[in-house]
Design a protein around this motif. Structure first.
Motif, PDB file in Angstrom:
ATOM      1  N   ALA A   4      99.192  19.289  34.544  1.00 51.08           N
ATOM      2  CA  ALA A   4     100.293  18.358  34.272  1.00 51.08           C
ATOM      3  C   ALA A   4     100.530  18.226  32.772  1.00 51.08           C
ATOM      4  O   ALA A   4     101.674  18.166  32.304  1.00 51.08           O
ATOM      5  CB  ALA A   4     100.003  16.989  34.879  1.00 51.08           C
ATOM      6  N   GLY A   5      99.465  18.204  31.996  1.00 52.77           N
ATOM      7  CA  GLY A   5      99.587  18.114  30.547  1.00 52.77           C
ATOM      8  C   GLY A   5     100.250  19.358  29.969  1.00 52.77           C
ATOM      9  O   GLY A   5     101.077  19.266  29.063  1.00 52.77           O
ATOM     10  N   ALA A   7     102.316  21.301  31.573  1.00 54.39           N
ATOM     11  CA  ALA A   7     103.724  21.273  31.993  1.00 54.39           C
ATOM     12  C   ALA A   7     104.535  20.370  31.077  1.00 54.39           C
ATOM     13  O   ALA A   7     105.639  20.735  30.652  1.00 54.39           O
ATOM     14  CB  ALA A   7     103.826  20.813  33.441  1.00 54.39           C
ATOM     15  N   TRP A   8     104.010  19.187  30.753  1.00 54.13           N
ATOM     16  CA  TRP A   8     104.730  18.277  29.865  1.00 54.13           C
ATOM     17  C   TRP A   8     104.864  18.855  28.462  1.00 54.13           C
ATOM     18  O   TRP A   8     105.908  18.720  27.822  1.00 54.13           O
ATOM     19  CB  TRP A   8     104.047  16.908  29.805  1.00 54.13           C
ATOM     20  N   VAL A  11     107.620  21.379  28.539  1.00 53.12           N
ATOM     21  CA  VAL A  11     108.926  20.724  28.587  1.00 53.12           C
ATOM     22  C   VAL A  11     109.307  20.196  27.202  1.00 53.12           C
ATOM     23  O   VAL A  11     110.447  20.366  26.744  1.00 53.12           O
ATOM     24  CB  VAL A  11     108.938  19.585  29.637  1.00 53.12           C
ATOM     25  N   VAL A  12     108.359  19.598  26.514  1.00 56.76           N
ATOM     26  CA  VAL A  12     108.624  19.059  25.180  1.00 56.76           C
ATOM     27  C   VAL A  12     108.951  20.189  24.206  1.00 56.76           C
ATOM     28  O   VAL A  12     109.894  20.087  23.399  1.00 56.76           O
ATOM     29  CB  VAL A  12     107.423  18.222  24.679  1.00 56.76           C
TER      30      VAL A  12
END
Length: 150
Positions: A4-5, A7-8, A11-12
Protein backbone atom coordinates in the motif's frame (compact mmCIF):
# COMPACT_ATOMS: atom_id res chain seq x y z
CA UNK A 1 7.82 -0.98 2.56
CA UNK A 2 4.36 -2.49 2.29
CA UNK A 3 2.45 -2.76 -0.98
CA UNK A 4 0.00 0.00 0.00
CA UNK A 5 2.87 2.37 0.78
CA UNK A 6 4.50 1.62 -2.58
CA UNK A 7 1.21 2.23 -4.36
CA UNK A 8 0.73 5.61 -2.67
CA UNK A 9 4.32 6.58 -3.39
CA UNK A 10 3.80 5.68 -7.06
CA UNK A 11 0.62 7.76 -7.21
CA UNK A 12 2.37 10.74 -5.62
CA UNK A 13 5.33 10.47 -8.01
CA UNK A 14 3.06 10.22 -11.07
CA UNK A 15 1.01 13.22 -9.88
CA UNK A 16 4.19 15.25 -9.27
CA UNK A 17 5.51 14.31 -12.71
CA UNK A 18 2.26 15.42 -14.37
CA UNK A 19 2.27 18.67 -12.39
CA UNK A 20 5.87 19.44 -13.38
CA UNK A 21 5.50 18.48 -17.05
CA UNK A 22 4.34 21.90 -18.39
CA UNK A 23 7.25 23.66 -16.69
CA UNK A 24 9.77 21.12 -17.93
CA UNK A 25 8.43 21.33 -21.50
CA UNK A 26 8.62 25.12 -21.26
CA UNK A 27 12.28 24.94 -20.25
CA UNK A 28 12.99 22.45 -23.04
CA UNK A 29 11.29 24.71 -25.58
CA UNK A 30 13.31 27.72 -24.40
CA UNK A 31 16.52 25.70 -24.68
CA UNK A 32 15.70 25.01 -28.35
CA UNK A 33 15.24 28.70 -29.25
CA UNK A 34 18.22 30.07 -31.16
CA UNK A 35 18.66 33.71 -30.18
CA UNK A 36 16.12 35.97 -28.49
CA UNK A 37 13.84 38.50 -30.16
CA UNK A 38 14.30 42.15 -29.27
CA UNK A 39 11.31 44.43 -28.58
CA UNK A 40 10.59 47.45 -30.75
CA UNK A 41 12.04 50.74 -29.57
CA UNK A 42 9.10 53.04 -29.02
CA UNK A 43 5.74 52.65 -27.34
CA UNK A 44 3.15 55.05 -28.81
CA UNK A 45 -0.47 54.95 -27.69
CA UNK A 46 -2.14 53.17 -24.79
CA UNK A 47 -3.92 50.55 -26.90
CA UNK A 48 -2.95 47.27 -28.50
CA UNK A 49 -1.38 47.31 -31.95
CA UNK A 50 -4.37 46.54 -34.18
CA UNK A 51 -7.42 46.75 -31.98
CA UNK A 52 -8.72 49.23 -29.47
CA UNK A 53 -8.16 46.82 -26.58
CA UNK A 54 -6.54 48.58 -23.61
CA UNK A 55 -3.17 47.30 -22.44
CA UNK A 56 -4.01 47.75 -18.79
CA UNK A 57 -4.48 44.65 -16.65
CA UNK A 58 -2.46 42.36 -18.93
CA UNK A 59 -1.62 39.07 -17.21
CA UNK A 60 1.57 37.33 -18.33
CA UNK A 61 1.17 33.71 -19.37
CA UNK A 62 2.77 30.77 -17.59
CA UNK A 63 3.27 27.15 -18.70
CA UNK A 64 0.42 25.84 -16.55
CA UNK A 65 -2.22 28.35 -17.67
CA UNK A 66 -1.06 27.83 -21.26
CA UNK A 67 -1.50 24.05 -20.89
CA UNK A 68 -5.02 24.38 -19.51
CA UNK A 69 -6.03 26.09 -22.75
CA UNK A 70 -5.60 22.79 -24.59
CA UNK A 71 -8.56 21.45 -22.61
CA UNK A 72 -10.81 24.47 -23.26
CA UNK A 73 -12.62 24.40 -26.63
CA UNK A 74 -13.19 28.18 -26.61
CA UNK A 75 -9.61 29.09 -25.63
CA UNK A 76 -8.78 30.83 -28.92
CA UNK A 77 -11.78 33.10 -28.54
CA UNK A 78 -10.72 33.99 -24.99
CA UNK A 79 -7.14 34.92 -25.92
CA UNK A 80 -6.42 38.62 -25.59
CA UNK A 81 -5.00 40.65 -28.45
CA UNK A 82 -1.73 41.03 -26.55
CA UNK A 83 -1.43 37.22 -26.33
CA UNK A 84 -2.09 36.92 -30.07
CA UNK A 85 0.51 39.59 -30.74
CA UNK A 86 3.06 37.80 -28.54
CA UNK A 87 2.39 34.60 -30.49
CA UNK A 88 2.92 36.50 -33.76
CA UNK A 89 6.22 37.97 -32.56
CA UNK A 90 7.45 34.53 -31.43
CA UNK A 91 6.37 32.95 -34.70
CA UNK A 92 8.07 35.61 -36.83
CA UNK A 93 11.26 35.24 -34.80
CA UNK A 94 11.27 31.45 -35.25
CA UNK A 95 10.64 31.78 -39.01
CA UNK A 96 14.03 33.50 -39.26
CA UNK A 97 15.75 30.55 -37.57
CA UNK A 98 16.97 27.37 -39.28
CA UNK A 99 14.06 24.99 -39.94
CA UNK A 100 13.58 22.02 -37.62
CA UNK A 101 10.95 19.34 -37.10
CA UNK A 102 7.36 20.21 -36.17
CA UNK A 103 7.61 19.12 -32.52
CA UNK A 104 10.57 21.42 -31.96
CA UNK A 105 8.74 24.26 -33.74
CA UNK A 106 5.65 23.97 -31.53
CA UNK A 107 7.60 23.62 -28.29
CA UNK A 108 9.81 26.59 -29.16
CA UNK A 109 6.87 28.71 -30.31
CA UNK A 110 4.85 28.04 -27.17
CA UNK A 111 7.81 28.58 -24.86
CA UNK A 112 8.87 31.78 -26.62
CA UNK A 113 5.31 33.15 -26.54
CA UNK A 114 5.17 32.57 -22.78
CA UNK A 115 8.65 34.07 -22.35
CA UNK A 116 7.67 37.20 -24.30
CA UNK A 117 4.55 37.79 -22.19
CA UNK A 118 6.60 37.41 -19.01
CA UNK A 119 9.59 39.57 -19.98
CA UNK A 120 8.15 42.30 -22.22
CA UNK A 121 5.58 44.93 -21.39
CA UNK A 122 2.27 44.97 -23.24
CA UNK A 123 3.45 48.11 -25.05
CA UNK A 124 6.62 46.40 -26.26
CA UNK A 125 4.62 43.39 -27.47
CA UNK A 126 2.13 45.57 -29.34
CA UNK A 127 4.78 47.77 -30.91
CA UNK A 128 6.89 44.81 -32.01
CA UNK A 129 3.80 43.13 -33.48
CA UNK A 130 3.05 46.32 -35.41
CA UNK A 131 6.66 46.42 -36.63
CA UNK A 132 6.35 42.77 -37.77
CA UNK A 133 3.18 43.56 -39.82
CA UNK A 134 0.81 41.76 -37.47
CA UNK A 135 -1.89 44.35 -38.14
CA UNK A 136 -1.94 43.66 -41.86
CA UNK A 137 -2.13 39.87 -41.37
CA UNK A 138 -4.71 40.28 -38.60
CA UNK A 139 -6.99 42.54 -40.64
CA UNK A 140 -6.87 40.21 -43.67
CA UNK A 141 -8.07 37.30 -41.55
CA UNK A 142 -10.92 39.16 -39.85
CA UNK A 143 -14.39 39.07 -41.31
CA UNK A 144 -16.59 41.98 -40.17
CA UNK A 145 -19.20 40.65 -37.78
CA UNK A 146 -17.94 37.07 -37.97
CA UNK A 147 -15.23 34.69 -36.81
CA UNK A 148 -11.71 34.72 -38.15
CA UNK A 149 -11.12 33.02 -41.51
CA UNK A 150 -9.04 29.87 -41.65
Amino acid sequence: MRAAGKAWLSVVLVAAGIALLPGLLHLLGLAMVEGWPQPADRAPSGVAACSGEPRMGFQPMNPWSFTTRFFDPGALKKATDIEREAFWVARRHLMRQPQHDMLRWHLSSSALTIWITRHWSAAQIADTARKEDFCRAWSKRRVPGGPMKR
